[in-house]
Design a protein around this motif. Structure first.
Motif, PDB file in Angstrom:
ATOM      1  N   GLY A   9       0.649  -1.336  -0.080  1.00 18.21           N
ATOM      2  CA  GLY A   9       0.047  -0.013  -0.034  1.00 18.21           C
ATOM      3  C   GLY A   9       0.797   1.295  -0.261  1.00 18.21           C
ATOM      4  N   ASP A  10       1.936   1.253  -0.694  1.00 15.08           N
ATOM      5  CA  ASP A  10       2.729   2.658  -0.645  1.00 15.08           C
ATOM      6  C   ASP A  10       2.256   3.430  -1.495  1.00 15.08           C
ATOM      7  OD1 ASP A  10       3.566   0.471  -2.531  1.00 15.08           O
ATOM      8  OD2 ASP A  10       5.153   2.132  -3.053  1.00 15.08           O
ATOM      9  N   VAL A  11       2.339   4.842  -1.175  1.00 12.17           N
ATOM     10  CA  VAL A  11       2.033   5.981  -2.075  1.00 12.17           C
ATOM     11  C   VAL A  11       3.238   6.339  -2.517  1.00 12.17           C
ATOM     12  CG1 VAL A  11       0.845   8.250  -2.269  1.00 12.17           C
ATOM     13  CG2 VAL A  11      -0.247   6.247  -0.881  1.00 12.17           C
ATOM     14  N   THR A  12       3.785   6.131  -3.747  1.00  9.73           N
ATOM     15  CA  THR A  12       5.195   6.583  -4.194  1.00  9.73           C
ATOM     16  C   THR A  12       4.883   7.554  -5.377  1.00  9.73           C
ATOM     17  OG1 THR A  12       6.143   4.551  -3.283  1.00  9.73           O
ATOM     18  CG2 THR A  12       7.160   5.787  -5.100  1.00  9.73           C
ATOM     19  N   THR A  13       5.568   8.411  -5.539  1.00 15.03           N
ATOM     20  CA  THR A  13       5.688   9.215  -6.702  1.00 15.03           C
ATOM     21  C   THR A  13       5.927   8.600  -8.052  1.00 15.03           C
ATOM     22  OG1 THR A  13       6.017  11.249  -5.717  1.00 15.03           O
ATOM     23  CG2 THR A  13       6.379  11.449  -8.105  1.00 15.03           C
ATOM     24  N   ASN A  14       5.304   8.490  -9.171  1.00 11.90           N
ATOM     25  CA  ASN A  14       5.680   7.732 -10.302  1.00 11.90           C
ATOM     26  C   ASN A  14       6.861   8.548 -11.021  1.00 11.90           C
ATOM     27  OD1 ASN A  14       6.035   7.077 -13.023  1.00 11.90           O
ATOM     28  ND2 ASN A  14       3.880   6.652 -13.309  1.00 11.90           N
ATOM     29  N   PRO A  15       7.973   8.047 -11.292  1.00 12.55           N
ATOM     30  CA  PRO A  15       9.129   8.523 -11.473  1.00 12.55           C
ATOM     31  C   PRO A  15       9.408   8.950 -12.818  1.00 12.55           C
ATOM     32  CG  PRO A  15       9.756   6.314 -11.157  1.00 12.55           C
ATOM     33  CD  PRO A  15       8.479   6.459 -10.696  1.00 12.55           C
ATOM     34  N   THR A  17       6.520  10.176 -14.559  1.00 16.07           N
ATOM     35  CA  THR A  17       5.560  11.237 -15.018  1.00 16.07           C
ATOM     36  C   THR A  17       5.712  12.448 -13.645  1.00 16.07           C
ATOM     37  OG1 THR A  17       3.731  10.126 -13.527  1.00 16.07           O
ATOM     38  CG2 THR A  17       3.981   9.670 -15.879  1.00 16.07           C
ATOM     39  N   GLY A  18       6.064  12.169 -12.495  1.00 16.72           N
ATOM     40  CA  GLY A  18       6.207  13.166 -11.380  1.00 16.72           C
ATOM     41  C   GLY A  18       4.728  13.042 -10.720  1.00 16.72           C
TER      42      GLY A  18
END
Length: 396
Positions: A9-15, A17-18
Motif C-alpha cells: 500500500g505504498d504511495v510513491t511518486t511515479n518517477p 511522470t512526477g
C-alpha cells in the motif's frame, strides 16, 4: 498450491511522470486489484498493515477485508502483515473473526513484528521488546480464538478475567495463521512450535538465506511432533514485472526500481535480478524463475507476488495481474503439481480445517483431512522465550 498477490500500500511518486496518486485513489485502486485477482483465478489477495506514511495499507486490514468480502467471490483474503506486536490481541481476535464471518471463511492472517521503529511508541511499546511481544500476544490470541471465559495475565497488557472474545470464529475454526519473517529465526521457531505456517518474504535476500530460514522452520516443525519436515506449511513472497520481452521489461521497470524507497541506490537492477528473487522479464521467464524456488526450499504451499510497488501506474498493475492470472499461474499450477512429492499437504483453507476436525472427531480419514497433513488445531501451552530460540528444558 495457492498463488496470489500482496500489497504494502505504498504511495510513491511515479518517477516517469512526477505524479503522485491521492490516498483515496490508491485505496480505490487496491479494491480494483483484489477484484481483478479474483476474476482471473488467483487464490489469495493479501494486504499489509501500516500506521505511517507513505503507506495507505489499512491500519486495520479487517476493514478492507470486509469490503473485499462483498466484491469478491472465491479469493482468500489474507494479510501480508498483521502487527502482532503493536496491535492488541483482543482486537485481532474480534476484528478478524468478524471479517471471517463476512467472508464466509475466506480469511487468514500473516503475523509480523513490523520493522518501523517509530510505530512502537505510538502504541505504548518498545521495538526492543519485539520478539517477546510477538510470543506473548500470539499465545493470548490463540486462547481467545479457542477458548471462552479466558483468564490470563502477562507482561505487556492488562490481565483478563473470564473474558470471551466475540464473535466466535466461524464454525469454531480460527483463521489459519502464517508467521511472516525476513530474517528472524525466532519467528520461524514460533511457527514451528504451534504447527502454523511460515511465510518468508523472499524479496531482498539471496536464495541461500531463504533456504536456511525455511529449512530451520521445517526441522523445528518436525521436532515439535507436527509431522515430517516436508509436511511443514511454507509460503514465499516475490516480486515480478513482466513485458513481451526481457529487454522491454527491464527498460520499463528500471526507473521504478531506481527510485523505489526500498531499492533506490542500493544496487543496479541487473544486480538485484541476478542475486535475489526479483524477476523482470517475460511471463515464461517468471514461470521458470518461480519454479526454481522449489529447488532450494522444497515443495511449498503459497506463492505471493508483489506487483504494485514503487509508483507503478494502476493500468500497468492491472496488466500485471492479468498476466499472472492468464499466462503465469496456469503454467505454475501444472508444473508444481507434477513436481510435488507424494504426501505433501495442500495449503490450509477454512474448508480443509473444518473437514480435518470432522475426520478427527469420527476417526474417519477424509481426502481434505489428508491434504492437511499434520497441521494441528489444538492449543498447546504458550512457548517461553527460550522455546522460540530453539531450546527447551528437555533438550538441554
Amino acid at each position: 498450491m495457492q498463488f496470489g498477490i500482496f500489497t504494502v500500500g505504498d504511495v510513491t511518486t511515479n518517477p516517469t511522470t512526477g505524479r503522485t496518486v491521492s490516498e483515496h485513489e490508491r485505496i480505490a485502486n487496491t479494491v480494483e486489484m483484489a477484484k481483478l485477482a479474483d476474476e482471473v483465478g488467483l487464490d489469495v489477495f493479501a494486504t499489509g498493515q501500516h500506521h505511517n506514511p507513505p503507506f495507505v495499507a489499512p491500519a486495520n486490514p479487517a476493514v478492507l477485508m470486509a469490503n473485499l468480502a462483498v466484491v469478491t467471490k472465491n479469493i482468500i483474503l489474507s494479510t501480508s502483515t498483521t502487527l502482532i506486536t503493536t496491535t492488541d490481541p483482543v482486537r485481532i481476535a474480534e476484528d478478524y473473526a468478524y471479517a471471517q464471518h463476512l467472508a464466509g471463511g475466506r480469511v487468514d492472517l500473516m503475523l509480523g513484528r513490523g520493522n518501523t521503529g517509530p510505530v512502537y511508541p505510538w502504541f505504548g511499546k518498545d521495538i526492543r521488546d519485539g520478539i517477546p511481544l510477538a510470543i506473548e500476544n500470539y499465545a493470548l490470541l490463540r486462547r481467545l480464538w479457542n477458548e471462552e471465559n479466558v483468564t490470563w495475565e502477562g507482561k505487556f497488557r492488562t490481565p483478563l478475567q473470564g473474558f470471551t472474545s466475540t464473535p466466535r470464529p466461524l464454525d469454531d475454526i480460527a483463521p489459519f495463521v502464517w508467521h511472516g519473517s525476513i530474517r528472524s529465526p525466532e519467528i520461524a521457531e514460533q511457527a514451528a512450535y504451534y504447527g502454523d505456517g511460515f511465510f518468508h518474504n523472499h524479496i531482498f535476500w539471496p536464495p541461500q538465506h531463504a533456504a536456511q530460514m525455511v529449512q530451520f522452520y521445517r526441522e523445528r516443525f518436525e521436532h515439535y511432533g507436527h509431522g515430517r519436515a516436508q509436511d511443514a506449511i511454507v509460503g514465499l513472497g516475490g516480486q515480478v514485472f513482466m513485458a513481451e520481452s526481457k529487454a522491454k521489461a527491464m527498460e520499463t521497470f528500471r526507473p521504478y526500481f531506481d527510485h523505489a524507497p526500498v531499492y533506490g541506490g542500493a544496487g543496479s537492477l541487473e544486480d538485484y535480478t541476478r542475486q535475489t528473487p526479483l524477476t523482470v522479464g517475460t511471463p515464461d521467464e517468471v514461470v521458470e524463475a518461480t519454479l526454481g524456488f522449489r529447488d532450494y526450499v522444497g515443495d511449498y504451499q503459497r506463492q505471493l507476488f508483489l506487483i504494485d510497488h514503487a509508483g507503478l501506474p494502476h493500468a500497468e498493475v492491472m496488466h500485471q495481474i492479468e498476466l499472472l492470472g492468464t499466462k503465469v499461474v496456469p503454467q505454475l499450477r501444472a508444473e508444481m503439481d507434477v513436481r510435488r512429492a507424494a504426501g505433501v499437504p495442500d495449503a490450509p483453507t477454512h474448508a480443509s480445517l473444518l473437514a480435518a476436525r470432522a475426520a478427527q472427531a469420527t476417526d474417519t480419514p477424509s481426502a481434505d483431512a489428508g491434504q492437511m497433513g499434520s497441521v494441528e488445531t489444538g492449543v498447546p501451552r504458550a512457548p517461553k522465550t527460550d522455546d522460540v530460540t530453539g531450546t527447551r528444558a528437555e533438550d538441554r
